[in-house]
Design a protein around this motif. Structure first.
Motif, short mmCIF file in Angstrom:
data_model
loop_
_atom_site.label_atom_id
_atom_site.label_comp_id
_atom_site.label_asym_id
_atom_site.label_seq_id
_atom_site.Cartn_x
_atom_site.Cartn_y
_atom_site.Cartn_z
N GLU A 25 1.36 13.55 4.59
CA GLU A 25 1.13 13.62 3.14
C GLU A 25 2.32 13.06 2.37
N ILE A 26 3.52 13.36 2.82
CA ILE A 26 4.72 12.82 2.18
C ILE A 26 4.73 11.30 2.29
N LYS A 27 4.38 10.79 3.47
CA LYS A 27 4.34 9.34 3.67
C LYS A 27 3.30 8.71 2.75
N ARG A 28 2.12 9.33 2.65
CA ARG A 28 1.06 8.80 1.79
C ARG A 28 1.50 8.78 0.32
N LEU A 29 2.12 9.86 -0.12
CA LEU A 29 2.56 9.94 -1.51
C LEU A 29 3.67 8.93 -1.81
N ASN A 30 4.57 8.71 -0.85
CA ASN A 30 5.61 7.70 -1.05
C ASN A 30 5.01 6.31 -1.18
N GLU A 31 4.01 6.01 -0.35
CA GLU A 31 3.35 4.71 -0.43
C GLU A 31 2.61 4.56 -1.76
N GLU A 32 1.97 5.63 -2.20
CA GLU A 32 1.26 5.60 -3.48
C GLU A 32 2.24 5.40 -4.63
N ASN A 33 3.37 6.06 -4.55
CA ASN A 33 4.38 5.93 -5.59
C ASN A 33 4.93 4.50 -5.63
N GLN A 34 5.15 3.92 -4.46
CA GLN A 34 5.65 2.55 -4.39
C GLN A 34 4.64 1.59 -5.02
N LEU A 35 3.36 1.81 -4.74
CA LEU A 35 2.32 0.97 -5.31
C LEU A 35 2.29 1.09 -6.84
N LYS A 36 2.42 2.31 -7.34
CA LYS A 36 2.44 2.51 -8.79
C LYS A 36 3.66 1.85 -9.41
N ASN A 37 4.80 1.97 -8.76
CA ASN A 37 6.02 1.34 -9.29
C ASN A 37 5.86 -0.18 -9.36
N THR A 38 5.29 -0.76 -8.32
CA THR A 38 5.07 -2.19 -8.31
C THR A 38 4.13 -2.61 -9.44
N HIS A 39 3.08 -1.85 -9.61
CA HIS A 39 2.11 -2.16 -10.68
C HIS A 39 2.76 -2.03 -12.06
N MET A 40 3.56 -1.00 -12.25
CA MET A 40 4.22 -0.80 -13.55
C MET A 40 5.21 -1.94 -13.84
N LYS A 41 5.91 -2.39 -12.82
CA LYS A 41 6.85 -3.50 -13.02
C LYS A 41 6.10 -4.76 -13.46
N LYS A 42 4.94 -5.00 -12.85
CA LYS A 42 4.14 -6.16 -13.24
C LYS A 42 3.66 -6.04 -14.68
N LEU A 43 3.23 -4.85 -15.07
CA LEU A 43 2.78 -4.64 -16.44
C LEU A 43 3.92 -4.83 -17.44
N ILE A 44 5.08 -4.32 -17.11
CA ILE A 44 6.23 -4.46 -18.00
C ILE A 44 6.59 -5.93 -18.17
N GLU A 45 6.61 -6.67 -17.10
CA GLU A 45 6.91 -8.10 -17.17
C GLU A 45 5.84 -8.85 -17.96
N LYS A 46 4.61 -8.45 -17.80
CA LYS A 46 3.50 -9.10 -18.52
C LYS A 46 3.68 -8.92 -20.03
N TYR A 47 4.03 -7.70 -20.46
CA TYR A 47 4.15 -7.45 -21.90
C TYR A 47 5.47 -7.94 -22.47
N ARG A 48 6.47 -8.11 -21.64
CA ARG A 48 7.73 -8.67 -22.12
C ARG A 48 7.60 -10.16 -22.43
N THR A 49 6.76 -10.82 -21.67
CA THR A 49 6.61 -12.27 -21.86
C THR A 49 5.74 -12.60 -23.06
N LYS A 50 5.02 -11.65 -23.58
CA LYS A 50 4.14 -11.93 -24.73
C LYS A 50 4.89 -11.95 -26.01
#
Length: 74
Positions: A49-74
């Motif tokens: 469960e810890i491993k799954r949650l860490n992977e999920e957190n990493q995925l969310k962090n990656t997605h948030m970074k992409k969103l931040i970059e997307k809105y910074r460029t606008k």
């Protein structure tokens, strides 16, 4: 630049738990002996469960970074 996290404490704690469970497998009380496999399964479930949650957190962090970059460029 990147340093591997030090898991010495967690390794010692995990080995200590396994040693204690090994000792409990030899206990004279059948209720104690029969509880050992359940405890081992629960520890395995928690680690998974810890491993799954860490992977999920990493995925969310990656997605948030992409969103931040997307809105910074606008």
């Amino acid at each position: 630049m990147f340093v591997k996290p030090d898991n010495t404490y967690n390794d010692i704690r995990y080995r200590s738990l396994n040693k204690w469970l090994d000792d409990m497998e030899e206990h004279e009380d059948i209720a104690v002996r029969c509880g050992v496999p359940l405890a081992r399964d629960y520890v395995k479930y928690l680690k998974d469960e810890i491993k799954r949650l860490n992977e999920e957190n990493q995925l969310k962090n990656t997605h948030m970074k992409k969103l931040i970059e997307k809105y910074r460029t606008k």
